[in-house]
Scaffold this active site. Structure first.
Site, short mmCIF file in Angstrom:
data_model
loop_
_atom_site.label_atom_id
_atom_site.label_comp_id
_atom_site.label_asym_id
_atom_site.label_seq_id
_atom_site.Cartn_x
_atom_site.Cartn_y
_atom_site.Cartn_z
N ALA A 151 0.83 -1.21 0.00
CA ALA A 151 0.00 0.00 0.00
C ALA A 151 0.87 1.26 0.00
CB ALA A 151 -0.92 0.00 1.21
N TYR A 152 1.93 1.25 0.78
CA TYR A 152 2.83 2.41 0.86
C TYR A 152 3.50 2.65 -0.50
CZ TYR A 152 6.77 5.30 2.40
OH TYR A 152 7.70 6.31 2.54
N ALA A 153 4.01 1.57 -1.11
CA ALA A 153 4.66 1.70 -2.41
C ALA A 153 3.67 2.19 -3.47
CB ALA A 153 5.27 0.37 -2.83
N SER A 155 1.13 4.11 -3.01
CA SER A 155 0.87 5.54 -2.81
C SER A 155 2.02 6.39 -3.33
CB SER A 155 0.60 5.84 -1.33
OG SER A 155 1.77 5.75 -0.53
N LYS A 156 3.24 5.90 -3.17
CA LYS A 156 4.40 6.66 -3.64
C LYS A 156 4.60 6.50 -5.15
CE LYS A 156 5.89 8.54 0.19
NZ LYS A 156 5.93 10.01 0.38
#
Length: 244
Positions: A151-153, A155-156
């Site tokens: 999820a973090y990747a 978003s980035k």
């Protein structure tokens, strides 16, 4: 390009954002220290800059709130006369296998990392003066692709997707747009929840055999914001010591 330049730095009360704010102040920029909630920490950054002869003010803003971000830029104009450099260092991280991710965490990541970056970039595109620079922040996780960071990747990845597009939309205005993608960096956000063995393992990955420091990343941002970085545009710089 020194004494009269003004920088807005979000997420500047701690970690990489704090290092960026102090580095830009050291390079002669007046700095608006943007923060989400920790007023005391933001004041410490302002005091540190003032103690070395620099100029800074703190301003609270939720980066996903377009009215708050507009007010943040208004503060820069009222205090220092305009905006030349914008660094969006505000970010959120949530780690989980994709199968187990709480969708409320996904929404929170989306709000801060995607909407927040977009809102700050939109305001920067409207306000930054000719000769200025916009610097966004991604992560080298996009290349490393560690489990748990889906999820973090994602978003980035959105941040990187808008970088060259925004640079091209700035055509004719003498404004650069770049993204810095740090690797493992020794910040509170990174170290939280990791045991010593995990940190040690990550520190050994780059050929330089250490974690990055906030100052390492701030140096890259200051380069992009300064006269030496004017011919770098629309790029994603992976500042990670060679880990990927």
């Amino acid at each position: 390009m020194g004494d009269h330049r003004v920088a807005v730095v979000t997420g500047a009360s701690r970690g990489i954002g704090r290092a960026v704010a102090t580095a830009l102040a050291g390079a002669g920029h007046a700095v608006v220290v943007g923060y989400a909630g920790n007023e005391a920490a933001a004041k410490e950054v302002v005091d540190r800059i003032a103690a070395t002869g620099g100029r800074a003010v703190a301003a609270r803003a939720d980066v996903a709130d377009e009215n708050a971000v507009a007010a943040l830029f208004d503060t820069a104009t009222e205090a220092f006369g305009g905006v030349d450099v914008v660094v969006n260092s505000a970010g959120r991280m949530a780690l989980s296998p994709i199968a187990d991710l709480d969708l409320a965490d996904l929404d929170a990541l989306h709000r801060t990392n995607i909407r927040g970056t977009f809102v700050v970039a939109r305001e920067a595109a409207r306000r930054v003066r000719p000769g200025g620079a916009i610097v966004l922040v991604s992560t080298s996780i996009l290349g490393l692709q560690f489990p748990g960071y889906g999820a973090y990747a994602a978003s980035k990845g959105a941040v990187e997707a808008m970088t060259l597009i925004l640079a091209r939309e700035m055509r004719g205005r003498d404004i650069t747009v770049n993204t810095v993608a740090p690797g493992p960096t020794a910040t509170e956000l990174f170290l939280e929840g990791k045991d010593e063995a995990t940190v040690e393992h990550l520190a050994k990955q780059p050929p330089l055999e250490r974690l990055g420091t906030p100052a390492d990343i701030a140096g890259v941002v200051a380069f992009l914001a300064g006269p030496g970085g004017r011919w770098v545009n629309g790029q994603v710089l992976r500042a990670n010591g060679g880990i990927v």
